[in-house]
Design a protein around this motif. Structure first.
Motif, PDB file in Angstrom:
ATOM      1  N   PHE A  52      21.509 119.521  18.667  1.00 57.56           N
ATOM      2  CA  PHE A  52      21.661 118.344  19.246  1.00 57.56           C
ATOM      3  C   PHE A  52      21.106 117.091  18.260  1.00 57.56           C
ATOM      4  N   THR A  53      19.950 117.418  17.599  1.00 55.25           N
ATOM      5  CA  THR A  53      19.550 116.443  16.814  1.00 55.25           C
ATOM      6  C   THR A  53      20.346 116.156  15.586  1.00 55.25           C
ATOM      7  N   VAL A  54      20.806 117.164  14.817  1.00 59.06           N
ATOM      8  CA  VAL A  54      21.720 117.213  14.024  1.00 59.06           C
ATOM      9  C   VAL A  54      23.073 116.456  14.149  1.00 59.06           C
ATOM     10  N   PHE A 101      15.765  96.963  17.950  1.00 60.42           N
ATOM     11  CA  PHE A 101      15.382  97.445  19.466  1.00 60.42           C
ATOM     12  C   PHE A 101      15.422  98.758  19.722  1.00 60.42           C
ATOM     13  N   ILE A 102      16.235  99.596  19.391  1.00 59.87           N
ATOM     14  CA  ILE A 102      16.369 101.022  19.647  1.00 59.87           C
ATOM     15  C   ILE A 102      15.284 101.766  19.037  1.00 59.87           C
ATOM     16  N   VAL A 103      14.641 101.446  17.771  1.00 66.53           N
ATOM     17  CA  VAL A 103      13.607 102.222  17.109  1.00 66.53           C
ATOM     18  C   VAL A 103      12.330 101.670  17.800  1.00 66.53           C
ATOM     19  N   GLY A 104      12.188 100.394  18.240  1.00 69.16           N
ATOM     20  CA  GLY A 104      11.090 100.130  18.954  1.00 69.16           C
ATOM     21  C   GLY A 104      11.005 100.789  20.355  1.00 69.16           C
ATOM     22  N   LYS A 116       9.826 108.701  22.870  1.00 69.33           N
ATOM     23  CA  LYS A 116      11.358 109.364  23.095  1.00 69.33           C
ATOM     24  C   LYS A 116      11.034 110.687  22.301  1.00 69.33           C
ATOM     25  N   SER A 117      12.129 111.399  22.654  1.00 68.93           N
ATOM     26  CA  SER A 117      12.302 112.865  22.072  1.00 68.93           C
ATOM     27  C   SER A 117      12.579 112.566  20.366  1.00 68.93           C
ATOM     28  N   ALA A 118      12.518 113.659  19.750  1.00 68.71           N
ATOM     29  CA  ALA A 118      12.586 113.820  18.304  1.00 68.71           C
ATOM     30  C   ALA A 118      14.153 113.305  17.890  1.00 68.71           C
ATOM     31  N   THR A 119      15.015 113.845  18.862  1.00 64.22           N
ATOM     32  CA  THR A 119      16.517 113.352  18.555  1.00 64.22           C
ATOM     33  C   THR A 119      16.792 111.938  18.705  1.00 64.22           C
ATOM     34  N   TRP A 120      16.187 111.360  19.701  1.00 63.65           N
ATOM     35  CA  TRP A 120      16.125 109.851  19.927  1.00 63.65           C
ATOM     36  C   TRP A 120      15.548 109.190  18.750  1.00 63.65           C
ATOM     37  N   LYS A 121      14.351 109.574  18.159  1.00 65.59           N
ATOM     38  CA  LYS A 121      13.885 109.077  16.909  1.00 65.59           C
ATOM     39  C   LYS A 121      14.589 109.182  15.686  1.00 65.59           C
ATOM     40  N   GLU A 122      15.048 110.325  15.428  1.00 60.64           N
ATOM     41  CA  GLU A 122      15.926 110.714  14.230  1.00 60.64           C
ATOM     42  C   GLU A 122      17.213 109.683  14.228  1.00 60.64           C
ATOM     43  N   ALA A 123      17.842 109.893  15.527  1.00 63.55           N
ATOM     44  CA  ALA A 123      19.169 109.123  15.510  1.00 63.55           C
ATOM     45  C   ALA A 123      18.844 107.560  15.551  1.00 63.55           C
ATOM     46  N   SER A 124      17.983 106.649  16.044  1.00 62.27           N
ATOM     47  CA  SER A 124      17.459 105.646  15.908  1.00 62.27           C
ATOM     48  C   SER A 124      17.329 105.138  14.468  1.00 62.27           C
ATOM     49  N   GLY A 125      16.321 105.987  13.966  1.00 59.98           N
ATOM     50  CA  GLY A 125      15.941 105.800  12.536  1.00 59.98           C
ATOM     51  C   GLY A 125      16.876 105.599  11.494  1.00 59.98           C
ATOM     52  N   VAL A 126      17.973 106.738  11.669  1.00 63.07           N
ATOM     53  CA  VAL A 126      19.088 106.661  10.724  1.00 63.07           C
ATOM     54  C   VAL A 126      19.927 105.571  10.760  1.00 63.07           C
ATOM     55  N   PHE A 127      20.276 105.131  12.024  1.00 63.55           N
ATOM     56  CA  PHE A 127      21.128 104.096  12.553  1.00 63.55           C
ATOM     57  C   PHE A 127      20.242 102.584  11.862  1.00 63.55           C
ATOM     58  N   LEU A 128      18.976 102.474  11.962  1.00 62.80           N
ATOM     59  CA  LEU A 128      18.457 101.422  11.550  1.00 62.80           C
ATOM     60  C   LEU A 128      18.514 101.284  10.151  1.00 62.80           C
ATOM     61  N   LEU A 148       9.522 103.414   8.037  1.00 66.28           N
ATOM     62  CA  LEU A 148      10.197 104.220   9.153  1.00 66.28           C
ATOM     63  C   LEU A 148       9.939 105.662   9.250  1.00 66.28           C
ATOM     64  N   ILE A 149       9.775 106.380   7.884  1.00 69.21           N
ATOM     65  CA  ILE A 149       9.521 107.635   8.007  1.00 69.21           C
ATOM     66  C   ILE A 149       8.352 108.154   8.562  1.00 69.21           C
ATOM     67  N   TYR A 150       7.284 107.338   8.469  1.00 68.52           N
ATOM     68  CA  TYR A 150       5.986 107.492   9.187  1.00 68.52           C
ATOM     69  C   TYR A 150       5.632 107.229  10.683  1.00 68.52           C
ATOM     70  N   LEU A 151       6.684 105.901  10.933  1.00 71.47           N
ATOM     71  CA  LEU A 151       6.602 105.554  12.228  1.00 71.47           C
ATOM     72  C   LEU A 151       7.313 106.426  13.257  1.00 71.47           C
ATOM     73  N   LEU A 152       8.434 106.885  12.571  1.00 65.02           N
ATOM     74  CA  LEU A 152       9.101 108.041  13.547  1.00 65.02           C
ATOM     75  C   LEU A 152       8.828 109.239  13.277  1.00 65.02           C
ATOM     76  N   LYS A 153       8.246 109.419  12.271  1.00 63.82           N
ATOM     77  CA  LYS A 153       7.944 110.843  11.738  1.00 63.82           C
ATOM     78  C   LYS A 153       9.435 111.902  11.638  1.00 63.82           C
ATOM     79  N   SER A 154      10.251 111.086  10.637  1.00 66.31           N
ATOM     80  CA  SER A 154      11.657 111.258  10.977  1.00 66.31           C
ATOM     81  C   SER A 154      11.962 112.266   9.552  1.00 66.31           C
TER      82      SER A 154
END
Length: 426
Positions: free
Chosen positions: A42-44, A86-89, A96-108, A143-149
């Motif tokens: 799901f994260t992928v 906004f989504i990352v914040g 939120k879950s790792a999926t949320w953080k990964e997806a929002s980080g890539v979008f930003l 963002l890599i460290y803020l989201l641990k992405s």
């Protein structure tokens, strides 16, 4: 929970190895572990979805771009950036879950790049591709460290390679020293992965991606003395191989150890390349200039690799002699000896390749590893093929050599299989 684990627990209870209470506790443990584990698939798909959404928005805007006024264009340029922030914040504040953080980080990440490109186009801000990529990657690095992405970390490496290649090969044809900074920014995240998730697939991806990026980018550090480029790469592959022989990497499955595989393959490739007479004639045609950038880079790589070996010795990690670990030292000597004449260098390199092939065969036989065994045979085969093109041997002799190698492949693997069966019986 895995059906196999359930069957094993049931079998242990029936055999009265564990009690029902212990069996229940084990089942509860695995159930809680499964709940805490994020859905990787799901994260992928979430990351891919975010990427496609971002690219789709850019394409829609690009199609109607000329019809908008400058103020509307500016608004559209900042809109993805604001939405992404906004989504990352929201993902960080709500944990939120790792999926949320990964997806929002890539979008930003892509929103930042799109906004920069649009603003540059709207207000005709000059610049080249490499500087654009560099600023983009540096802005998104926190963002890599803020989201641990992990997805952002992978994008960081990929775009760092793009920057280095664009700056070193195309835009300015200069040395991309900022690539070292970009790599250093990522190292703390990579260290945490090695420490917390040493056997995870994502860590294995970084074990391959990081050395690959260095291999690709090292060519951009060659400026005037291209002859030193061969020495630089041989030493680099020696460094990668020695890193791969550190217990942390060496005790893992071979497919997870990108350092060891790339270091070994790269070493053999460079040695085969420098085993041809025409290459040494080309090197001798130019005057070797000391004190150049390539010379100092070679020294730096040599000292770092030597430091890894000395440290391994101090920790008593090196128990047996492995010629692959010292090839960079031998080749450095051969390289400078070759300045006085190419015949000695060619002879020594051919003997070195042959020795490496034999050692790989021995390592494979000692470990009962068919892959390493056949790798050693392939090294010897590659050496024979190379000599096929630059020697005056008759076709009969060449044919006999290939037949001998073929028989050697069959006989060695057969003997190995026979020994393995005897060991299992005992």
């Amino acid at each position: 929970m895995n059906t196999k684990i359930q069957n094993d627990i049931k079998e242990l209870v029936e055999a009265q190895v564990i009690s029902n209470q212990v069996a229940t506790n084990i089942e509860n443990y695995y159930k809680s572990k499964k709940i805490d584990t994020p859905n990787r698939l799901f994260t992928v798909f979430a990351v891919l979805g975010s990427t496609l959404v971002g690219l789709g928005i850019i394409l829609i805007l690009a199609h109607n771009w000329d019809n908008f006024s400058r103020s509307i264009k500016t608004g559209f340029a900042f809109a993805p950036l604001i939405i992404g922030q906004f989504i990352v914040g929201y993902s960080i504040l709500k944990n939120k879950s790792a999926t949320w953080k990964e997806a929002s980080g890539v979008f930003l990440f892509f929103a930042v790049g799109a906004s920069m490109a649009l603003i540059s186009q709207i207000y005709n801000i000059p610049g080249n591709f490499s500087s654009y990529i560099l600023i983009w990657v540096l802005l998104c690095a926190p963002l890599i460290y803020l989201l641990k992405s992990n997805a952002l970390a992978i994008l960081h490496i990929v775009f760092a390679i793009n920057y280095a290649c664009a700056f070193g090969y195309f835009d300015d044809n200069k040395t991309p020293w900022m690539y070292i900074l970009l790599l250093a920014v990522l190292l703390p995240h990579y260290y945490q992965l090695l420490k917390q998730k040493p056997l995870h697939n994502i860590t294995s991806i970084f074990n391959w991606l990081l050395p690959l990026s260095v291999i690709v980018v090292l060519g951009t550090f060659i400026d005037k003395s291209g002859e030193f480029g061969f020495l630089m790469y041989v030493i680099l592959f020696g460094l990668l191989y020695n890193i791969g022989k550190l217990p942390f990497f060496d005790n893992q499955k071979l497919r997870r150890n990108g350092y060891l595989i790339l270091g070994s393959l790269g070493t053999i490739y460079m040695l085969l390349l420098t085993s041809f007479e025409w290459l040494w004639q080309d090197i001798l045609r130019h005057d070797i200039v000391f004190g150049t950038q390539e010379f100092y880079v070679s020294i730096a790589l040599f000292l770092i690799t030597l430091g890894v070996i000395v440290y391994s010795y101090s920790k008593k990690w090196i128990q047996n002699f492995n010629l692959f670990q010292y090839v960079f030292i031998i080749f450095t000597v051969i390289f400078f000896v070759g300045m006085s004449g190419n015949f000695i260098s060619i002879l020594l390199i051919n003997l070195l390749i042959l020795a490496l092939g034999i050692i790989a065969i021995k390592i494979g036989a000692d470990k009962f590893h068919f892959g390493i065994l056949n790798y050693g045979l392939l090294i010897i085969t590659a050496l024979i093929v190379c000599r096929f093109f630059d020697t005056n041997m008759s076709f009969v002799v060449r044919g006999l050599l290939f037949v001998s190698v073929g028989v050697g492949f069959f006989f060695t693997n057969y003997m190995m299989l026979k020994r393995q069966k005897k060991t299992k019986i005992k």
